[in-house]
Design a protein around this motif. Structure first.
Motif, PDB file in Angstrom:
ATOM      1  N   PRO A 132       0.306  -1.257  -0.204  1.00 16.68           N
ATOM      2  CA  PRO A 132      -0.248   0.155   0.442  1.00 16.68           C
ATOM      3  C   PRO A 132       0.882   1.398  -0.066  1.00 16.68           C
ATOM      4  CG  PRO A 132      -1.283  -1.204   1.451  1.00 16.68           C
ATOM      5  CD  PRO A 132       0.202  -2.355   0.479  1.00 16.68           C
ATOM      6  N   ASP A 133       2.696   1.020   0.688  1.00 12.80           N
ATOM      7  CA  ASP A 133       3.247   2.169   0.269  1.00 12.80           C
ATOM      8  C   ASP A 133       3.919   2.739  -0.796  1.00 12.80           C
ATOM      9  OD1 ASP A 133       3.030   2.883   3.344  1.00 12.80           O
ATOM     10  OD2 ASP A 133       4.392   1.668   3.625  1.00 12.80           O
ATOM     11  N   ASP A 134       3.315   1.946  -2.480  1.00  9.76           N
ATOM     12  CA  ASP A 134       4.083   2.422  -3.613  1.00  9.76           C
ATOM     13  C   ASP A 134       2.734   2.800  -3.825  1.00  9.76           C
ATOM     14  OD1 ASP A 134       6.128   0.319  -3.212  1.00  9.76           O
ATOM     15  OD2 ASP A 134       4.931  -1.267  -3.720  1.00  9.76           O
ATOM     16  N   ALA A 135       3.441   3.327  -5.352  1.00 12.50           N
ATOM     17  CA  ALA A 135       2.606   4.309  -6.085  1.00 12.50           C
ATOM     18  C   ALA A 135       3.389   3.842  -7.843  1.00 12.50           C
ATOM     19  CB  ALA A 135       2.608   6.072  -5.523  1.00 12.50           C
ATOM     20  N   ALA A 136       1.796   3.608  -8.143  1.00 10.87           N
ATOM     21  CA  ALA A 136       2.221   3.457  -9.734  1.00 10.87           C
ATOM     22  C   ALA A 136       2.207   4.492 -10.836  1.00 10.87           C
ATOM     23  CB  ALA A 136       1.606   1.870 -10.412  1.00 10.87           C
ATOM     24  N   LEU A 137       3.068   4.803 -11.918  1.00  7.00           N
ATOM     25  CA  LEU A 137       3.468   5.386 -12.448  1.00  7.00           C
ATOM     26  C   LEU A 137       2.962   5.656 -13.170  1.00  7.00           C
ATOM     27  CD1 LEU A 137       4.000   9.069 -12.803  1.00  7.00           C
ATOM     28  CD2 LEU A 137       5.509   8.006 -13.046  1.00  7.00           C
ATOM     29  N   TYR A 138       1.674   6.345 -14.346  1.00  4.83           N
ATOM     30  CA  TYR A 138       1.404   6.103 -15.881  1.00  4.83           C
ATOM     31  C   TYR A 138       2.128   7.061 -16.333  1.00  4.83           C
ATOM     32  CZ  TYR A 138      -1.464   3.175 -12.881  1.00  4.83           C
ATOM     33  OH  TYR A 138      -1.885   1.730 -12.044  1.00  4.83           O
ATOM     34  N   ARG A 195      -0.861   3.287  -4.465  1.00  4.98           N
ATOM     35  CA  ARG A 195      -1.554   4.444  -5.150  1.00  4.98           C
ATOM     36  C   ARG A 195      -1.417   5.125  -6.278  1.00  4.98           C
ATOM     37  NH1 ARG A 195       3.072   7.645  -2.189  1.00  4.98           N
ATOM     38  NH2 ARG A 195       3.819   5.986  -2.008  1.00  4.98           N
ATOM     39  N   HIS A 196      -2.066   5.521  -7.177  1.00  7.20           N
ATOM     40  CA  HIS A 196      -2.194   5.388  -8.900  1.00  7.20           C
ATOM     41  C   HIS A 196      -2.094   7.179  -9.279  1.00  7.20           C
ATOM     42  CE1 HIS A 196      -3.999   1.742  -9.179  1.00  7.20           C
ATOM     43  NE2 HIS A 196      -4.456   1.875  -8.515  1.00  7.20           N
ATOM     44  N   VAL A 197      -0.289   6.943  -9.780  1.00  3.03           N
ATOM     45  CA  VAL A 197      -0.058   8.570  -9.787  1.00  3.03           C
ATOM     46  C   VAL A 197      -0.305   8.715 -11.327  1.00  3.03           C
ATOM     47  CG1 VAL A 197       0.975  10.569  -9.527  1.00  3.03           C
ATOM     48  CG2 VAL A 197       1.719   8.714  -7.953  1.00  3.03           C
ATOM     49  N   LEU A 198      -0.623   9.748 -11.915  1.00  2.00           N
ATOM     50  CA  LEU A 198      -1.027  10.260 -12.636  1.00  2.00           C
ATOM     51  C   LEU A 198      -0.133  11.780 -13.506  1.00  2.00           C
ATOM     52  CD1 LEU A 198      -2.555   7.998 -15.050  1.00  2.00           C
ATOM     53  CD2 LEU A 198      -3.789   8.163 -12.208  1.00  2.00           C
ATOM     54  N   ASN A 242       8.297   5.291  -3.327  1.00  2.00           N
ATOM     55  CA  ASN A 242       8.522   4.447  -3.787  1.00  2.00           C
ATOM     56  C   ASN A 242       7.476   4.257  -5.071  1.00  2.00           C
ATOM     57  OD1 ASN A 242       9.636   3.387  -1.548  1.00  2.00           O
ATOM     58  ND2 ASN A 242       7.093   3.020  -0.431  1.00  2.00           N
ATOM     59  N   LEU A 243       7.976   5.123  -5.711  1.00  2.00           N
ATOM     60  CA  LEU A 243       7.332   4.858  -7.589  1.00  2.00           C
ATOM     61  C   LEU A 243       7.871   3.773  -8.285  1.00  2.00           C
ATOM     62  CD1 LEU A 243       5.807   7.020  -8.612  1.00  2.00           C
ATOM     63  CD2 LEU A 243       7.099   8.397  -9.540  1.00  2.00           C
ATOM     64  N   SER A 244       7.157   3.173  -8.987  1.00  5.82           N
ATOM     65  CA  SER A 244       7.135   2.258 -10.305  1.00  5.82           C
ATOM     66  C   SER A 244       6.549   2.715 -10.894  1.00  5.82           C
ATOM     67  CB  SER A 244       6.679   0.456  -9.602  1.00  5.82           C
ATOM     68  OG  SER A 244       7.282   0.419  -8.176  1.00  5.82           O
TER      69      SER A 244
END
Length: 501
Positions: free
Chosen positions: A187-193, A214-217, A237-239
């Motif tokens: 839950p601490d991670d963020a997915a960058l699109y 998290r989902h980052v646009l 923690n961005l992937s």
């Protein structure tokens, strides 16, 4: 199981967890994400849309994209994500081929002019606002494992794109295999699109929804290195998924700005050849943040993976060979290298790569001939050439159609490209075959330079690592290589350019 069920479960368990971000601004938590999806699902159901219906999404990346996808699935319909950079006439062909009854888009007039007859719902328009205000469905419509949920249209670098039919089970297998073979998610991670949600980057949303990440646009709507570094520092923690060309641009921007990749957890790269010199430079700049995957739309993101540990293990005697590979088979996949007669090739020998397993598509929509050609004897024939080493690491050579046969000898463009990229003046290169009356084909290299260089120096770069007969017979120097929207070099355009001259 309906993928929207994952969103609903996550929202019930973690309603206040931050879900969608536009840049650094939080748009909604998981309760809001789920409610928007269920409201859109209810609005679609009220229009009579559900199981058996295809609904297209022709939008750039933005915070409304994922709620629309999950709304389509909540209603039980099939999503048809379409690359936002396509021409309206190309979109019209896909919409007609998929028989999409409705399309979400930024603007209707251009689609109408291109001949789209389906209902168009404009993003942020009154119809979209009314959908979001609809009393939501209590939960997603139940779907069977083999129900189609994502119609993945290939990039169409040669001819018309084909719609690979991906089922609930296909996407579940892909998502769980990500956790087993690519990376852990919390839950601490963020997915960058930063790459199109309509393709590979979007497919990784599922596992991040499952784990309440998290989902980052990006506000830019796409790939901007400076913005990515800023978002990584802000979110942590961005992937992200990136094509090799994007990784190369990140490295160049980091060198110029002094960025070290602070806040970036993982960069999953794939979708094209990553040359050994490029990944070495990326490791030197950012450290062990990289995982490679090899997949196709027909078996989404799920054929092989080269782990973070393998990529970082420079002390291993086979490190360079493994950096040049695409790793080992995903947990849910069986990978083979086959001869033209379908028999397995010996270790180390080149053949066509085939895969079978839970992630492999059901077939191509309305294209039985292409389906029969691609799915044979239980295997998906990828059209890629490669070989396996004794430890099961798969090395790609080229697409079967890109193989150069000169004087009866097979020449794989990638090995010539690797040799040329070792020269410091060469920024990018792509090798193709040119018809020749004497040799059948000769090797031609299209080269993008960072500094002037003599062709003799390029010849020496080749002959220092590969056989003399493989070196290019001709060099064509260009300002840039033609690429599609996913960063893949369009060799069809290079062949056309060669034919013109």
């Amino acid at each position: 199981m309906n993928p929207a069920e994952w969103l609903h479960r996550t929202a019930l368990a973690h309603p206040g967890a931050p879900a969608l971000f536009h840049g650094t601004e939080q748009v909604c938590d998981y309760a809001g994400f789920d409610r928007a999806a269920r409201a859109i699902g209810a609005a679609l159901a009220a229009r009579g849309l559900g199981k058996g219906d295809n609904i297209a999404v022709f939008l750039p990346n933005g915070p409304d994209y994922l709620p629309l996808l999950y709304g389509i699935w909540t209603a039980g319909a099939t999503a048809v994500p379409v690359n936002a950079k396509l021409h309206p006439k190309e979109v019209a062909w896909i919409v007609e081929n998929a028989a999409a009854r409705l399309i979400f888009a930024s603007s209707a007039p251009a689609l109408r002019d291109a001949g789209v007859a389906s209902e168009v719902v404009e993003l942020a328009g009154p119809d979209h606002a009314a959908m979001l205000a609809t009393p939501p469905l209590p939960r997603p419509v139940a779907l069977s494992a083999d129900h189609p949920v994502w119609m993945f249209y290939t990039s169409g670098t040669t001819g018309r794109p084909k719609g690979a039919i991906l089922s609930c089970a296909n996407l579940m297998a892909m998502s769980l295999s990500y956790l087993a073979d690519v990376d852990e998610v919390s839950p601490d991670d963020a997915a960058l699109y930063a790459a199109p949600l309509s393709h590979g980057a979007g497919l990784y949303n599922f596992v991040h929804v499952l784990r309440a990440a998290r989902h980052v646009l990006p506000r830019s709507g796409g790939f901007d290195p400076a913005e990515i570094f800023e978002l990584a520092r802000a979110h942590g923690n961005l992937s992200m998924f990136a094509a090799p060309t994007m990784v190369k641009r990140l490295v160049a921007a980091a060198r110029q700005s002094g960025a070290t990749g602070e806040g970036i957890k993982t960069i999953v790269y794939g979708g094209g050849p990553m040359y050994v010199a490029d990944i070495q430079e990326a490791l030197a700049q950012f450290g062990p943040k990289f995982v490679q995957i090899y997949g196709q739309g027909e078996t989404p993101m799920t054929i092989t993976a080269l782990s973070r540990a393998d990529i970082a293990d420079s002390a291993h005697p086979d490190w360079l060979a493994r950096l040049g590979s695409v790793g080992r088979a995903h947990s849910v996949a069986e990978v083979a290298v086959l001869g033209t007669d379908g028999t397995p090739m010996p270790v180390g020998e080149v053949g066509e790569i085939a895969v079978r397993g839970a992630a492999v598509m059901q077939g191509y929509l309305n294209n039985p001939e292409a389906t029969a050609k691609t799915l044979r004897d239980g295997w998906l024939w990828t059209g890629d050439l490669g070989h396996l080493d004794p430890a099961g690491y798969l090395t790609l050579h080229d697409r079967a159609k890109d193989l150069v046969v000169s004087g009866g000898s097979n020449i794989y463009p990638r090995e010539v490209e690797e040799a040329l990229l070792a020269h410091p003046a060469v920024r990018e290169v792509s090798v193709i075959g040119q018809p020749d009356p004497e040799w059948g084909e000769v090797v031609v290299a299209f080269v993008v330079l960072d500094a002037p260089v003599d062709e003799s120096a390029l010849d020496e770069a080749c002959t220092s690592t590969i056989a003399r007969f493989k070196k290019p017979k001709r060099y064509v120097f260009v300002e840039e290589l033609p690429k599609n929207n996913y960063g893949k070099v369009l060799k069809t355009e290079l062949r056309a350019l060669l034919a013109e001259h």
